[in-house]
Design a protein around this motif. Sequence first.
Motif, PDB file in Angstrom:
ATOM      1  N   CYS A   1       1.874  -5.309 -10.125  1.00 12.50           N
ATOM      2  CA  CYS A   1       2.752  -5.997  -9.180  1.00 12.50           C
ATOM      3  C   CYS A   1       2.782  -7.477  -9.554  1.00 12.50           C
ATOM      4  O   CYS A   1       1.739  -8.115  -9.604  1.00 12.50           O
TER       5      CYS A   1
ATOM      6  N   GLN B   1      -0.018  -2.629  -1.882  1.00  5.28           N
ATOM      7  CA  GLN B   1      -0.879  -3.728  -1.441  1.00  5.28           C
ATOM      8  C   GLN B   1      -0.103  -4.791  -0.661  1.00  5.28           C
ATOM      9  O   GLN B   1      -0.459  -5.141   0.445  1.00  5.28           O
ATOM     10  N   CYS B   2       0.989  -5.295  -1.240  1.00  5.84           N
ATOM     11  CA  CYS B   2       1.689  -6.413  -0.599  1.00  5.84           C
ATOM     12  C   CYS B   2       3.082  -6.036  -0.109  1.00  5.84           C
ATOM     13  O   CYS B   2       3.738  -6.817   0.561  1.00  5.84           O
TER      14      CYS B   2
ATOM     15  N   CYS C   1       1.259  -9.740  -6.345  1.00  2.00           N
ATOM     16  CA  CYS C   1      -0.162  -9.802  -5.961  1.00  2.00           C
ATOM     17  C   CYS C   1      -1.095  -9.365  -7.081  1.00  2.00           C
ATOM     18  O   CYS C   1      -2.303  -9.372  -6.915  1.00  2.00           O
TER      19      CYS C   1
ATOM     20  N   CYS D   1       5.071  -2.047  -3.576  1.00  2.00           N
ATOM     21  CA  CYS D   1       3.656  -2.251  -3.860  1.00  2.00           C
ATOM     22  C   CYS D   1       2.841  -1.831  -2.637  1.00  2.00           C
ATOM     23  O   CYS D   1       3.080  -2.322  -1.541  1.00  2.00           O
TER      24      CYS D   1
HETATM   25 ZN    ZN Z   1       1.864  -6.424  -4.666  1.00  2.00          ZN
END
Ligand code: ZN
Length: 210
Positions: A36, A19-20, A39, A17
Amino acid sequence: MKNQPLYQATIEKTINCPQCGDSLPLHFKWTKLVQCPSCKSSIFLEDDSLKLIGKASALSPEPSLLKLGEPISIDNKTYLPLGKIRYSYGRGFWEEWFLTGEANREFWLSVDEGDFVLESKAKIVMPFKNIDRLSIGKKYGKFVVTEIGKGECVGFEGELPENIAIGKTHQYAHLSEGGTSLITAESSPNGMKIFRGNWIDPFSIKKVYG
Ligand SMILES: [Zn+2]
């Protein structure tokens, strides 16, 4: 459990991911959109790159016969639910579940209250270009227009073979042949998409234990 096919979900590839950083196993070769689970970011897969396209609020949980990642069988064929899209039609909503079948084939199970329709994409050329032109009862060969509807795409979960337009109106029409077989026409930015399939008795949907 006799007569139950042994089932094992295969992981096609794993991404991280953006983002995370969590690792996301993907179960369909041609997945384009994935949420995801950690998150809730939506990630669009474009060729080999990953594009973060925002964070959607999680769909409110609803009791359902299906669960993401838990295989089911319908008439002795096994399907794996990988994603779902929720559409709102004002007072309620319906869901389109993306399933993979044998040989990584793509199926869609539409769940609208008690109505279940299992379909796959069909290469059928319809004698109309615009769903707006259809009216209930109109006949096209053996098919009769039995339902026209629209809803707003409110969100998704899991992985999907295509990008979706959250907040946009989705239009569809059912054309039925006899009692069980039908064609669904959907409007999309790239023209109409045609699916063909059958109404399913919800009692024929069974859990498969791998
Ligand atoms: Zn994520």
